[in-house]
Enzyme design. Structure first.
Site, PDB file in Angstrom:
ATOM      1  N   THR A 176      21.151  49.109  46.693  1.00 25.93           N
ATOM      2  CA  THR A 176      22.213  49.067  47.708  1.00 25.93           C
ATOM      3  C   THR A 176      23.363  48.199  47.202  1.00 25.93           C
ATOM      4  OG1 THR A 176      20.547  49.252  49.430  1.00 25.93           O
ATOM      5  CG2 THR A 176      22.710  48.477  50.114  1.00 25.93           C
ATOM      6  N   VAL A 177      23.025  47.061  46.604  1.00 24.40           N
ATOM      7  CA  VAL A 177      24.075  46.181  46.067  1.00 24.40           C
ATOM      8  C   VAL A 177      24.845  46.906  44.958  1.00 24.40           C
ATOM      9  CG1 VAL A 177      24.530  43.954  44.961  1.00 24.40           C
ATOM     10  CG2 VAL A 177      22.673  44.150  46.621  1.00 24.40           C
ATOM     11  N   THR A 178      24.102  47.597  44.082  1.00 23.10           N
ATOM     12  CA  THR A 178      24.748  48.339  42.983  1.00 23.10           C
ATOM     13  C   THR A 178      25.717  49.384  43.536  1.00 23.10           C
ATOM     14  OG1 THR A 178      22.664  48.128  41.748  1.00 23.10           O
ATOM     15  CG2 THR A 178      24.272  49.674  40.886  1.00 23.10           C
TER      16      THR A 178
ATOM     17  N   ASP B 208      28.013  43.285  40.600  1.00 22.05           N
ATOM     18  CA  ASP B 208      27.252  43.796  39.472  1.00 22.05           C
ATOM     19  C   ASP B 208      26.325  42.741  38.893  1.00 22.05           C
ATOM     20  OD1 ASP B 208      26.307  45.443  37.557  1.00 22.05           O
ATOM     21  OD2 ASP B 208      28.174  45.654  36.462  1.00 22.05           O
TER      22      ASP B 208
ATOM     23  N   ASP C  27      23.209  42.408  41.790  1.00 19.20           N
ATOM     24  CA  ASP C  27      22.129  43.399  41.954  1.00 19.20           C
ATOM     25  C   ASP C  27      20.895  43.010  41.141  1.00 19.20           C
ATOM     26  OD1 ASP C  27      23.270  44.009  39.508  1.00 19.20           O
ATOM     27  OD2 ASP C  27      23.738  46.091  39.973  1.00 19.20           O
TER      28      ASP C  27
ATOM     29  N   ARG D 238      15.438  40.742  40.699  1.00 19.55           N
ATOM     30  CA  ARG D 238      14.492  39.744  40.190  1.00 19.55           C
ATOM     31  C   ARG D 238      13.858  38.956  41.339  1.00 19.55           C
ATOM     32  NH1 ARG D 238      18.268  40.112  36.109  1.00 19.55           N
ATOM     33  NH2 ARG D 238      19.738  38.686  37.088  1.00 19.55           N
TER      34      ARG D 238
ATOM     35  N   THR E 139      13.579  47.720  38.213  1.00 18.60           N
ATOM     36  CA  THR E 139      13.076  49.049  37.823  1.00 18.60           C
ATOM     37  C   THR E 139      13.959  49.673  36.741  1.00 18.60           C
ATOM     38  OG1 THR E 139      14.431  50.166  39.488  1.00 18.60           O
ATOM     39  CG2 THR E 139      12.208  49.485  40.164  1.00 18.60           C
TER      40      THR E 139
ATOM     41  N   ASP F 123      28.474  51.581  36.254  1.00 17.52           N
ATOM     42  CA  ASP F 123      29.447  50.753  35.503  1.00 17.52           C
ATOM     43  C   ASP F 123      30.516  51.649  34.876  1.00 17.52           C
ATOM     44  OD1 ASP F 123      28.029  48.479  36.050  1.00 17.52           O
ATOM     45  OD2 ASP F 123      27.235  48.201  34.023  1.00 17.52           O
TER      46      ASP F 123
HETATM   47  C1  LIG Z   1      44.839  33.269  36.311  1.00 21.56           C
HETATM   48  C2  LIG Z   1      43.537  33.793  36.646  1.00 21.56           C
HETATM   49  C3  LIG Z   1      42.555  33.170  35.780  1.00 21.56           C
HETATM   50  C4  LIG Z   1      41.229  33.781  36.019  1.00 21.56           C
HETATM   51  C5  LIG Z   1      40.339  33.299  34.963  1.00 21.56           C
HETATM   52  C6  LIG Z   1      39.102  34.028  35.054  1.00 21.56           C
HETATM   53  C7  LIG Z   1      38.210  33.538  34.015  1.00 21.56           C
HETATM   54  C8  LIG Z   1      36.924  34.188  34.237  1.00 21.56           C
HETATM   55  C9  LIG Z   1      35.916  33.514  33.475  1.00 21.56           C
HETATM   56  C10 LIG Z   1      34.658  33.743  33.673  1.00 21.56           C
HETATM   57  C11 LIG Z   1      34.170  34.647  34.737  1.00 21.56           C
HETATM   58  C12 LIG Z   1      33.445  35.800  34.202  1.00 21.56           C
HETATM   59  C13 LIG Z   1      32.084  35.478  33.834  1.00 21.56           C
HETATM   60  C14 LIG Z   1      31.391  36.723  33.572  1.00 21.56           C
HETATM   61  C15 LIG Z   1      30.058  36.468  33.026  1.00 21.56           C
HETATM   62  C16 LIG Z   1      29.456  37.781  32.850  1.00 21.56           C
HETATM   63  C17 LIG Z   1      28.152  37.691  32.262  1.00 21.56           C
HETATM   64  C18 LIG Z   1      27.679  39.067  31.945  1.00 21.56           C
HETATM   65  O1  LIG Z   1      27.309  39.347  30.854  1.00 21.56           O
HETATM   66  O2  LIG Z   1      27.698  39.960  32.939  1.00 21.56           O
HETATM   67  C19 LIG Z   1      27.278  41.279  32.658  1.00 21.56           C
HETATM   68  C20 LIG Z   1      27.021  41.889  33.986  1.00 21.56           C
HETATM   69  C21 LIG Z   1      26.326  43.205  34.027  1.00 21.56           C
HETATM   70  O3  LIG Z   1      25.893  43.599  32.847  1.00 21.56           O
HETATM   71  P1  LIG Z   1      24.933  44.867  32.811  1.00 21.56           P
HETATM   72  O4  LIG Z   1      23.866  44.591  31.823  1.00 21.56           O
HETATM   73  O5  LIG Z   1      24.549  45.276  34.160  1.00 21.56           O
HETATM   74  O6  LIG Z   1      25.860  46.011  32.293  1.00 21.56           O
HETATM   75  C22 LIG Z   1      25.811  46.516  30.991  1.00 21.56           C
HETATM   76  C23 LIG Z   1      27.218  46.897  30.602  1.00 21.56           C
HETATM   77  O7  LIG Z   1      27.720  47.862  31.484  1.00 21.56           O
HETATM   78  C24 LIG Z   1      27.220  47.458  29.202  1.00 21.56           C
HETATM   79  O8  LIG Z   1      28.528  47.868  28.921  1.00 21.56           O
HETATM   80  P2  LIG Z   1      29.181  47.695  27.471  1.00 21.56           P
HETATM   81  O9  LIG Z   1      29.314  46.239  27.204  1.00 21.56           O
HETATM   82  O10 LIG Z   1      28.259  48.373  26.518  1.00 21.56           O
HETATM   83  O11 LIG Z   1      30.471  48.410  27.583  1.00 21.56           O
HETATM   84  C25 LIG Z   1      26.295  48.653  29.078  1.00 21.56           C
HETATM   85  O12 LIG Z   1      26.213  49.049  27.755  1.00 21.56           O
HETATM   86  C26 LIG Z   1      24.907  48.330  29.573  1.00 21.56           C
HETATM   87  O13 LIG Z   1      24.189  49.491  29.609  1.00 21.56           O
HETATM   88  C27 LIG Z   1      24.939  47.736  30.963  1.00 21.56           C
HETATM   89  O14 LIG Z   1      23.639  47.415  31.324  1.00 21.56           O
HETATM   90  O15 LIG Z   1      28.216  41.895  34.702  1.00 21.56           O
HETATM   91  C28 LIG Z   1      29.253  42.673  34.410  1.00 21.56           C
HETATM   92  O16 LIG Z   1      29.321  43.516  33.547  1.00 21.56           O
HETATM   93  C29 LIG Z   1      30.331  42.435  35.312  1.00 21.56           C
HETATM   94  C30 LIG Z   1      31.021  41.223  34.851  1.00 21.56           C
HETATM   95  C31 LIG Z   1      32.151  41.086  35.696  1.00 21.56           C
HETATM   96  C32 LIG Z   1      32.967  39.961  35.223  1.00 21.56           C
HETATM   97  C33 LIG Z   1      34.294  40.118  35.822  1.00 21.56           C
HETATM   98  C34 LIG Z   1      34.697  38.868  36.401  1.00 21.56           C
HETATM   99  C35 LIG Z   1      36.114  38.904  36.768  1.00 21.56           C
HETATM  100  C36 LIG Z   1      36.660  37.556  36.505  1.00 21.56           C
HETATM  101  C37 LIG Z   1      37.889  37.276  36.556  1.00 21.56           C
HETATM  102  C38 LIG Z   1      38.900  38.212  37.010  1.00 21.56           C
HETATM  103  C39 LIG Z   1      39.948  37.436  37.678  1.00 21.56           C
HETATM  104  C40 LIG Z   1      40.888  38.371  38.315  1.00 21.56           C
HETATM  105  C41 LIG Z   1      41.663  37.667  39.328  1.00 21.56           C
HETATM  106  C42 LIG Z   1      42.734  38.518  39.840  1.00 21.56           C
HETATM  107  C43 LIG Z   1      43.894  37.738  40.115  1.00 21.56           C
HETATM  108  C44 LIG Z   1      44.562  37.266  38.866  1.00 21.56           C
HETATM  109  C45 LIG Z   1      45.727  36.492  39.095  1.00 21.56           C
HETATM  110  N1  LIG Z   2      19.778  48.479  41.215  1.00 18.88           N
HETATM  111  C1  LIG Z   2      19.338  47.685  40.217  1.00 18.88           C
HETATM  112  C2  LIG Z   2      20.213  46.927  39.459  1.00 18.88           C
HETATM  113  C3  LIG Z   2      19.731  46.152  38.443  1.00 18.88           C
HETATM  114  N2  LIG Z   2      18.396  46.101  38.198  1.00 18.88           N
HETATM  115  C4  LIG Z   2      17.854  45.258  37.118  1.00 18.88           C
HETATM  116  O1  LIG Z   2      18.757  44.213  36.793  1.00 18.88           O
HETATM  117  C5  LIG Z   2      19.261  44.374  35.468  1.00 18.88           C
HETATM  118  C6  LIG Z   2      20.746  44.167  35.407  1.00 18.88           C
HETATM  119  O2  LIG Z   2      21.063  43.007  36.086  1.00 18.88           O
HETATM  120  P1  LIG Z   2      22.588  42.462  36.119  1.00 18.88           P
HETATM  121  O3  LIG Z   2      22.595  41.513  37.240  1.00 18.88           O
HETATM  122  O4  LIG Z   2      22.809  41.831  34.809  1.00 18.88           O
HETATM  123  O5  LIG Z   2      23.453  43.626  36.348  1.00 18.88           O
HETATM  124  C7  LIG Z   2      18.902  45.803  35.079  1.00 18.88           C
HETATM  125  O6  LIG Z   2      18.726  45.913  33.676  1.00 18.88           O
HETATM  126  C8  LIG Z   2      17.628  46.039  35.835  1.00 18.88           C
HETATM  127  O7  LIG Z   2      16.560  45.451  35.136  1.00 18.88           O
HETATM  128  C9  LIG Z   2      17.528  46.862  38.971  1.00 18.88           C
HETATM  129  O8  LIG Z   2      16.291  46.838  38.748  1.00 18.88           O
HETATM  130  N3  LIG Z   2      18.020  47.643  39.968  1.00 18.88           N
HETATM  131 MG   LIG Z   3      26.635  47.427  36.812  1.00 15.72          MG
HETATM  132 MG   LIG Z   4      24.305  44.855  37.570  1.00 15.33          MG
END
Ligand SMILES: CCCCCCCC/C=C\CCCCCCCC(=O)OC[C@H](COP(=O)(O)O[C@@H]1[C@H](O)[C@H](OP(=O)(O)O)[C@@H](O)[C@H](O)[C@H]1O)OC(=O)CCCCCCC/C=C\CCCCCCCC
Ligand SMILES: Nc1ccn([C@@H]2O[C@H](COP(=O)(O)O)[C@@H](O)[C@H]2O)c(=O)n1
Ligand SMILES: [Mg+2]
Ligand SMILES: [Mg+2]
Length: 210
Positions: free
Chosen positions: A29-31, A65, A68, A73, A79, A90
């Site tokens: 649901t969160v996703t 993201d 979820d 966990r 799953t 994504d």
């Molecule tokens: C002046 C404004 C300054 C603002 C400064 C902001 C600085 C922000 C600094 C830090 C914050 C961000 C920290 C993020 C830490 C993220 C850690 C992380 O790894 O998250 C990953 C996670 C999900 O990963 P998944 O494993 O679920 O997803 C994988 C991914 O899709 C892979 O893709 P690929 O890399 O291959 O392309 C896939 O391959 C894989 O299958 C898949 O599983 O979370 C995320 O991905 C989401 C992270 C979101 C981070 C965004 C944060 C936004 C932060 C700042 C934006 C600020 C905007 C403000 C607007 C106004 C500006 C004036």
């Molecule tokens: N609907 C979902 C979403 C995620 N997971 C598990 O979490 C891992 C990713 O977590 P992030 O917080 O880094 O996005 C994913 O690999 C799954 O193991 C899930 O089970 N169900």
């Molecule tokens: Mg995602």
């Molecule tokens: Mg996620």
């Protein structure tokens, strides 16, 4: 780079994950809410030129993201289907963000050059993710790259947000930098995958399934 912040965010989000799990909210649901929120807000705010508001709202949804996984966990409900759904949505979210910007640049924003740069970022971003998914399907770990998803999103959302506040040069600079880093990441992942698939000795993370 931002991947190193992941354990920290995981720990910080765990109490909230526990609370949502206790309330009966499932990880999927969160996703789904996160992805739907990103898609709708990107396709509503950006094409209207509301770049700051769009970035702020998208940021709120995109952060789900990371939540979820915490809910999964906390409820011991991690799953493979959830991981698949998360990664697939994504891609849709990323496509919506860059499509929203393209609609603005080719429409009211009147900047087709940045429209094409956004298109390049979209295609290269998909390439980055596809290479990893295909490499993993072939048994090779491909967790490398200067601009993984989190980096790409931060660059894009900050650049669009500041551009919406009329800060000069930030938006074009951010998009060109994103294009360059995404292209570099494609090459990094291609090289990593080639090395892992052609080296006789398997390395950490490789599963060997073809
Ligand atoms: C002046 C404004 C300054 C603002 C400064 C902001 C600085 C922000 C600094 C830090 C914050 C961000 C920290 C993020 C830490 C993220 C850690 C992380 O790894 O998250 C990953 C996670 C999900 O990963 P998944 O494993 O679920 O997803 C994988 C991914 O899709 C892979 O893709 P690929 O890399 O291959 O392309 C896939 O391959 C894989 O299958 C898949 O599983 O979370 C995320 O991905 C989401 C992270 C979101 C981070 C965004 C944060 C936004 C932060 C700042 C934006 C600020 C905007 C403000 C607007 C106004 C500006 C004036
Ligand atoms: N609907 C979902 C979403 C995620 N997971 C598990 O979490 C891992 C990713 O977590 P992030 O917080 O880094 O996005 C994913 O690999 C799954 O193991 C899930 O089970 N169900
Ligand atoms: Mg995602
Ligand atoms: Mg996620």
């Amino acid at each position: 780079m931002l991947r190193y912040l992941r354990p920290l965010f995981s720990r910080l989000l765990l109490p909230l994950g526990r609370l949502l799990a206790k309330l009966g909210i499932t990880p999927s649901t969160v996703t789904l809410v996160g992805a739907l929120g990103v898609v709708v807000s990107a396709l509503v705010f950006y094409p209207l030129g509301e770049l700051f508001a769009g970035s702020a709202v998208i940021t709120g949804f995109v952060l789900l993201d990371m939540l979820d996984g915490a809910v999964a966990r906390a409820s011991d409900n991690t799953t493979k289907w959830g991981a698949f759904l998360d990664s697939t949505l994504d891609r849709l979210s990323d496509a919506a963000i860059l499509s929203g910007l393209m609609l603005w640049f080719f429409g009211g924003g009147e900047n087709p050059t940045l429209g094409y740069v956004s298109l390049f970022c979209l295609v290269a971003g998909f390439g980055v993710s596809y290479i990893k998914a295909r490499a993993e399907a072939l048994g090779a770990n491909c967790d490398v790259g200067i601009a993984e998803r989190a980096e790409r999103l931060v660059i894009l959302l900050v650049a669009a947000g500041l551009g919406g506040l009329d800060v000069p040069y930030v938006l074009p600079a951010g998009l060109w930098i994103l294009a360059l880093l995404s292209g570099i990441t494609v090459v990094q992942r291609l090289i990593e995958t080639r090395n892992r698939l052609t080296r006789p000795r398997r390395t950490a993370g490789d599963t060997g399934s073809v």
